[in-house]
Design a protein around this motif. Structure first.
Motif, PDB file in Angstrom:
ATOM      1  N   ASN A   1     -14.230  38.280  51.565  1.00  0.00           N
ATOM      2  CA  ASN A   1     -12.848  38.718  51.842  1.00  0.00           C
ATOM      3  C   ASN A   1     -11.833  37.400  51.852  1.00  0.00           C
ATOM      4  N   ARG A   2     -12.369  36.494  51.683  1.00  0.00           N
ATOM      5  CA  ARG A   2     -11.689  35.069  51.757  1.00  0.00           C
ATOM      6  C   ARG A   2     -11.134  34.664  53.293  1.00  0.00           C
ATOM      7  N   ILE A   3     -12.053  35.170  54.150  1.00  0.00           N
ATOM      8  CA  ILE A   3     -12.040  34.454  55.627  1.00  0.00           C
ATOM      9  C   ILE A   3     -12.379  33.059  55.828  1.00  0.00           C
ATOM     10  N   SER A   4     -11.662  32.261  56.214  1.00  0.00           N
ATOM     11  CA  SER A   4     -12.246  31.168  56.448  1.00  0.00           C
ATOM     12  C   SER A   4     -13.062  30.418  57.591  1.00  0.00           C
ATOM     13  N   ASN A   5     -13.699  31.474  58.384  1.00  0.00           N
ATOM     14  CA  ASN A   5     -14.470  31.102  59.297  1.00  0.00           C
ATOM     15  C   ASN A   5     -15.758  30.243  58.625  1.00  0.00           C
ATOM     16  N   SER A   6     -16.130  29.333  59.538  1.00  0.00           N
ATOM     17  CA  SER A   6     -17.219  28.257  59.156  1.00  0.00           C
ATOM     18  C   SER A   6     -18.490  29.067  58.997  1.00  0.00           C
ATOM     19  N   PRO A   7     -18.992  29.173  57.571  1.00  0.00           N
ATOM     20  CA  PRO A   7     -20.254  29.930  57.221  1.00  0.00           C
ATOM     21  C   PRO A   7     -21.574  29.115  57.672  1.00  0.00           C
ATOM     22  N   LEU A   8     -21.669  29.011  59.075  1.00  0.00           N
ATOM     23  CA  LEU A   8     -22.862  27.889  59.414  1.00  0.00           C
ATOM     24  C   LEU A   8     -24.285  28.436  59.087  1.00  0.00           C
ATOM     25  N   GLY A   9     -24.268  29.949  58.873  1.00  0.00           N
ATOM     26  CA  GLY A   9     -25.656  30.481  58.546  1.00  0.00           C
ATOM     27  C   GLY A   9     -25.888  30.065  57.006  1.00  0.00           C
ATOM     28  N   PHE A  10     -25.025  29.985  56.090  1.00  0.00           N
ATOM     29  CA  PHE A  10     -25.241  29.302  54.789  1.00  0.00           C
ATOM     30  C   PHE A  10     -25.297  27.804  54.948  1.00  0.00           C
ATOM     31  N   TYR A  11     -24.631  27.156  55.728  1.00  0.00           N
ATOM     32  CA  TYR A  11     -24.752  25.682  55.619  1.00  0.00           C
ATOM     33  C   TYR A  11     -26.068  25.164  56.363  1.00  0.00           C
ATOM     34  N   LEU A  12     -26.497  25.907  57.210  1.00  0.00           N
ATOM     35  CA  LEU A  12     -27.591  25.462  58.088  1.00  0.00           C
ATOM     36  C   LEU A  12     -28.789  26.089  57.624  1.00  0.00           C
ATOM     37  N   ASN A  13     -28.946  27.170  56.610  1.00  0.00           N
ATOM     38  CA  ASN A  13     -29.779  27.895  56.344  1.00  0.00           C
ATOM     39  C   ASN A  13     -30.529  28.602  57.530  1.00  0.00           C
ATOM     40  N   VAL A  14     -29.806  29.255  58.484  1.00  0.00           N
ATOM     41  CA  VAL A  14     -30.311  29.900  59.524  1.00  0.00           C
ATOM     42  C   VAL A  14     -29.601  31.588  59.443  1.00  0.00           C
ATOM     43  N   ASP A  15     -30.212  32.365  60.020  1.00  0.00           N
ATOM     44  CA  ASP A  15     -29.703  33.694  60.151  1.00  0.00           C
ATOM     45  C   ASP A  15     -29.964  34.416  61.218  1.00  0.00           C
ATOM     46  N   PHE A  16     -29.003  34.652  62.009  1.00  0.00           N
ATOM     47  CA  PHE A  16     -29.239  35.268  63.346  1.00  0.00           C
ATOM     48  C   PHE A  16     -28.264  36.586  63.457  1.00  0.00           C
ATOM     49  N   GLU A  17     -28.722  37.686  63.552  1.00  0.00           N
ATOM     50  CA  GLU A  17     -27.924  39.004  63.535  1.00  0.00           C
ATOM     51  C   GLU A  17     -27.482  39.213  64.878  1.00  0.00           C
ATOM     52  N   ILE A  18     -26.413  39.645  65.259  1.00  0.00           N
ATOM     53  CA  ILE A  18     -25.971  39.852  66.557  1.00  0.00           C
ATOM     54  C   ILE A  18     -26.250  41.419  66.733  1.00  0.00           C
ATOM     55  N   MET A  19     -26.967  41.674  67.655  1.00  0.00           N
ATOM     56  CA  MET A  19     -27.901  43.047  67.865  1.00  0.00           C
ATOM     57  C   MET A  19     -26.806  43.791  69.133  1.00  0.00           C
ATOM     58  N   LYS A  20     -26.217  43.038  70.151  1.00  0.00           N
ATOM     59  CA  LYS A  20     -25.712  43.472  71.157  1.00  0.00           C
ATOM     60  C   LYS A  20     -24.945  42.581  71.906  1.00  0.00           C
ATOM     61  N   VAL A  21     -23.911  42.876  72.570  1.00  0.00           N
ATOM     62  CA  VAL A  21     -23.091  42.094  73.335  1.00  0.00           C
ATOM     63  C   VAL A  21     -22.417  42.679  74.604  1.00  0.00           C
ATOM     64  N   ASN A  22     -22.624  42.114  75.571  1.00  0.00           N
ATOM     65  CA  ASN A  22     -22.132  42.747  76.817  1.00  0.00           C
ATOM     66  C   ASN A  22     -21.522  41.665  77.786  1.00  0.00           C
ATOM     67  N   TYR A  23     -20.387  42.205  78.328  1.00  0.00           N
ATOM     68  CA  TYR A  23     -19.487  41.424  79.109  1.00  0.00           C
ATOM     69  C   TYR A  23     -19.659  41.853  80.304  1.00  0.00           C
TER      70      TYR A  23
END
Length: 189
Positions: free
Chosen positions: A125-147
């Motif tokens: 989608n051509r969004i310019s967020n830093s793709p740190l998963g690709f850069y660092l070869n890590v992969d963390f999926e967010i399962m849940k967020v609670n405030y």
């Protein structure tokens, strides 16, 4: 302990050890004294099934390169499908702002940068967020967020005076709405 069972780590355990976990901290009387900024950590690749980082991550890696190395180290020691539970102070709350030992703000958007699925979607989608998963070869999926809401906001929400949409709008506009954020991640290998 076998690889299937996996080690459970309470990193930065402080005064809050968790039974059944290896409680790790640099001070006090943990099961293991360890400076989490001293890399590599003493655990084998893919040996950890669960990690708790409760009010710890915001204290680590003042230099960006060290913080990213800590994220890589966390990924290295975790097994596929390991659960990582993070609790951090909300970066727009006085609890975060007043503590001089807090070296970086952490929120769900920070952790989303380490997801390869997010990285791929941003690329497409051509969004310019830093793709740190690709850069660092890590992969963390967010399962849940609670405030965890500050008492004033929590009372208004629980009484029905405000709804979830109003809470999220307040979170984007005001300080001291949420005291902390709970982020649950799943490791993907």
């Amino acid at each position: 302990m076998t690889k299937q069972e996996g080690l459970r780590l309470n990193l930065g355990s402080g005064q809050h050890p968790i039974p059944g976990y290896l409680n790790v901290d640099i001070a006090g009387e943990p099961d293991l004294k360890l400076d989490l900024e001293s890399l590599p950590w003493p655990w084998e690749n893919d040996s950890v099934s669960e990690v708790v980082l409760r009010h710890v991550l915001e204290h680590l890696g003042q230099q960006t390169s060290l913080f990213l190395d800590i994220i890589k180290e966390l990924y290295r020691v975790c097994q596929d499908n390991a659960l990582v539970q993070i609790v951090v102070p909300h970066p727009r709350h006085d609890h975060y702002l007043a503590d001089p030992t807090h070296v970086r703000p952490i929120d769900a958007n920070t952790m989303a940068l380490f997801s390869k699925a997010n990285n791929q979607a941003w690329k497409e989608n051509r969004i310019s967020n830093s793709p740190l998963g690709f850069y660092l070869n890590v992969d963390f999926e967010i399962m849940k967020v609670n405030y965890n809401l500050d008492e004033v906001w929590k009372t208004q929400f629980e009484s029905g005076q405000i709804n979830q949409e109003a809470v999220f709008e307040a979170l984007s506009r005001y300080n001291n709405v949420a005291t902390s954020i709970d982020i649950q991640l799943r490791v993907r290998k």
